[in-house]
Design a protein around this motif. Sequence first.
Motif, short mmCIF file in Angstrom:
data_model
loop_
_atom_site.label_atom_id
_atom_site.label_comp_id
_atom_site.label_asym_id
_atom_site.label_seq_id
_atom_site.Cartn_x
_atom_site.Cartn_y
_atom_site.Cartn_z
N GLN A 154 50.99 -17.79 -9.55
CA GLN A 154 51.03 -17.07 -8.29
C GLN A 154 50.27 -17.82 -7.21
O GLN A 154 49.32 -18.54 -7.50
CB GLN A 154 50.42 -15.67 -8.46
CG GLN A 154 51.27 -14.74 -9.28
CD GLN A 154 52.58 -14.40 -8.60
OE1 GLN A 154 52.62 -14.23 -7.38
NE2 GLN A 154 53.65 -14.33 -9.37
N GLN A 202 48.51 -17.19 -3.35
CA GLN A 202 48.09 -16.24 -2.33
C GLN A 202 47.96 -16.96 -1.00
O GLN A 202 47.44 -18.08 -0.94
CB GLN A 202 46.74 -15.60 -2.70
CG GLN A 202 46.78 -14.73 -3.94
CD GLN A 202 46.78 -15.53 -5.23
OE1 GLN A 202 46.03 -16.50 -5.37
NE2 GLN A 202 47.62 -15.14 -6.19
N VAL A 229 46.67 -16.48 3.05
CA VAL A 229 45.88 -15.66 3.98
C VAL A 229 45.92 -16.31 5.35
O VAL A 229 45.45 -17.44 5.53
CB VAL A 229 44.42 -15.52 3.51
CG1 VAL A 229 43.63 -14.70 4.52
CG2 VAL A 229 44.37 -14.87 2.13
N CYS A 285 46.66 -20.87 7.74
CA CYS A 285 47.15 -20.20 6.55
C CYS A 285 46.57 -20.93 5.34
O CYS A 285 46.95 -22.07 5.06
CB CYS A 285 48.67 -20.21 6.50
SG CYS A 285 49.36 -19.58 4.95
N ALA A 297 46.10 -21.36 1.42
CA ALA A 297 46.77 -21.07 0.16
C ALA A 297 45.80 -21.20 -1.00
O ALA A 297 44.95 -22.10 -1.01
CB ALA A 297 47.94 -22.03 -0.04
N SER A 298 45.92 -20.31 -1.95
CA SER A 298 45.09 -20.39 -3.16
C SER A 298 45.93 -19.98 -4.36
O SER A 298 47.02 -19.42 -4.21
CB SER A 298 43.86 -19.50 -3.03
OG SER A 298 44.23 -18.15 -2.86
N GLY A 299 45.41 -20.26 -5.53
CA GLY A 299 46.17 -19.95 -6.73
C GLY A 299 46.84 -21.20 -7.26
O GLY A 299 46.32 -22.30 -7.16
N THR A 349 48.70 -23.72 -6.61
CA THR A 349 49.27 -24.53 -5.53
C THR A 349 49.53 -25.96 -5.96
O THR A 349 49.75 -26.82 -5.12
CB THR A 349 48.33 -24.52 -4.31
OG1 THR A 349 47.07 -25.09 -4.70
CG2 THR A 349 48.11 -23.13 -3.79
N TYR A 351 56.50 -16.66 -1.51
CA TYR A 351 55.14 -16.18 -1.25
C TYR A 351 54.94 -15.92 0.23
O TYR A 351 55.39 -16.70 1.09
CB TYR A 351 54.11 -17.21 -1.73
CG TYR A 351 54.27 -17.60 -3.17
CD1 TYR A 351 54.71 -18.87 -3.52
CD2 TYR A 351 53.98 -16.69 -4.19
CE1 TYR A 351 54.87 -19.24 -4.85
CE2 TYR A 351 54.14 -17.05 -5.52
CZ TYR A 351 54.58 -18.31 -5.84
OH TYR A 351 54.74 -18.66 -7.15
N GLY A 408 52.03 -14.26 3.29
CA GLY A 408 50.78 -13.67 3.69
C GLY A 408 51.02 -12.30 4.31
O GLY A 408 52.17 -11.85 4.45
N LYS A 409 49.94 -11.65 4.70
CA LYS A 409 50.05 -10.30 5.26
C LYS A 409 50.24 -10.30 6.76
O LYS A 409 50.50 -9.24 7.35
CB LYS A 409 48.82 -9.49 4.87
CG LYS A 409 48.74 -9.23 3.38
CD LYS A 409 47.54 -8.34 3.04
CE LYS A 409 47.52 -8.04 1.54
NZ LYS A 409 46.39 -7.18 1.17
#
Length: 123
Positions: A1, A3, A5, A22, A24-26, A28, A112, A114-115
């Motif tokens: 996954q 994420q 932000v 932006c 990215a984490s997880g 990647t 994927y 972001g919010k």
Amino acid sequence: QVQLVESGGGLVQAGGSLRLSCAASGRTGGTLDMAWFRQVSGNVRESVAYMSGRRGSTYYSDSVKDRFTISRDNAKDTVYLQMDSLKPEDTAVYYCAADPNYSGPRSRMYRYWGKGTLVTVSS
């Protein structure tokens, strides 16, 4: 996954600038294809800019070409959207999107998201 932000949104006067980030984490690993979209309430999500992870090539919608710049810092797993000469019609929620295998303007193809971060441009 993965994420995503977003940050950097806010209120700016017409003609001003903002830079969105932006992070990215997880998982990647590899080079993700990254994109920025925007959405005004009640409207469809519109492609703003996207960047191929492997080739580094960039694409812009006609409405932002020559005003916005997408870039990335792979060491930080971060993609940016530099927005200059902002106009009131740029007001929207801006979303970051990523996918390991798709680079293009179709929002449904990105895995994927972001919010979102709100950008408001006053006249």
